[in-house]
Design a protein around this motif. Structure first.
Motif, short mmCIF file in Angstrom:
data_model
loop_
_atom_site.label_atom_id
_atom_site.label_comp_id
_atom_site.label_asym_id
_atom_site.label_seq_id
_atom_site.Cartn_x
_atom_site.Cartn_y
_atom_site.Cartn_z
N LEU A 1 0.03 1.15 3.65
CA LEU A 1 -0.80 2.31 3.27
C LEU A 1 -1.11 3.18 4.47
O LEU A 1 -1.23 4.41 4.36
CB LEU A 1 -2.11 1.84 2.64
CG LEU A 1 -2.01 1.27 1.23
CD1 LEU A 1 -3.37 0.76 0.78
CD2 LEU A 1 -1.49 2.31 0.26
N TYR B 1 -7.68 5.69 -1.92
CA TYR B 1 -6.75 4.76 -2.55
C TYR B 1 -7.57 3.57 -3.04
O TYR B 1 -8.14 2.83 -2.25
CB TYR B 1 -5.70 4.31 -1.53
CG TYR B 1 -4.55 3.53 -2.14
CD1 TYR B 1 -3.38 4.18 -2.56
CD2 TYR B 1 -4.63 2.15 -2.30
CE1 TYR B 1 -2.33 3.48 -3.11
CE2 TYR B 1 -3.58 1.44 -2.86
CZ TYR B 1 -2.43 2.11 -3.25
OH TYR B 1 -1.39 1.41 -3.81
N LYS C 1 1.08 5.99 4.92
CA LYS C 1 0.93 7.03 3.89
C LYS C 1 -0.34 7.84 4.05
O LYS C 1 -0.37 9.03 3.83
CB LYS C 1 0.91 6.37 2.50
CG LYS C 1 2.29 6.14 1.92
CD LYS C 1 2.24 6.02 0.41
CE LYS C 1 1.45 4.82 -0.06
NZ LYS C 1 1.94 4.27 -1.34
N VAL D 1 -9.34 3.67 1.89
CA VAL D 1 -9.03 2.63 0.92
C VAL D 1 -10.31 1.97 0.44
O VAL D 1 -11.19 1.65 1.25
CB VAL D 1 -8.12 1.54 1.56
CG1 VAL D 1 -7.80 0.44 0.56
CG2 VAL D 1 -6.83 2.16 2.10
#
Length: 124
Positions: free
Chosen positions: A119, A81, A122, A52
């Motif tokens: 997140l 991400y 995922k 991220v």
């Protein structure tokens, strides 16, 4: 192993905000790196390979949109991400740069933590 925890890159030039987020990241046991400009963000991404990236639009040098566009156009890094944050409504520009999510400031660091939690399922 590295894959057990989310790796998060934070590119933000407000030290107060960075401190509060990093305190929470520490408490949750995330692995993170903080930078305050676009060039460092870009060089770290290739080394650190974050899951991220939280990018403030207004960072010095290459701005958050530029960093995002560079990440998303790179075959190795494009899975990152990317969350773009800004104090002005830059949702359209952020989407155009390819970001996965736009957050308007100010927002509670706690809500960022909830987002990371979702997140995690995922991305790991």
């Amino acid at each position: 192993p590295m894959s057990d925890t989310l790796r998060i890159l934070i590119a933000e030039d407000n030290p107060f905000f960075t401190d509060s987020v990093c305190t929470l990241l520490d408490m949750k046991g995330y692995t993170y790196q903080c930078v305050d400009n676009g060039e460092e963000a870009l060089s770290l991404i290739t080394k650190f390979k974050p899951h991220v990236a939280l990018l403030d639009i207004g960072i010095k040098g290459t701005d958050g949109l530029g960093v995002c566009a560079a990440i998303k156009s790179d075959p190795v890094m494009k899975e990152t991400y990317v969350i773009i944050v800004s104090g002005r409504d830059a949702e359209k520009a952020s989407a155009k740069a390819g970001c996965d999510q736009f957050i308007l400031k100010p927002y509670a660091p706690a809500s960022f933590m909830q987002l990371l939690k979702s997140l995690e399922n995922k991305l790991l």
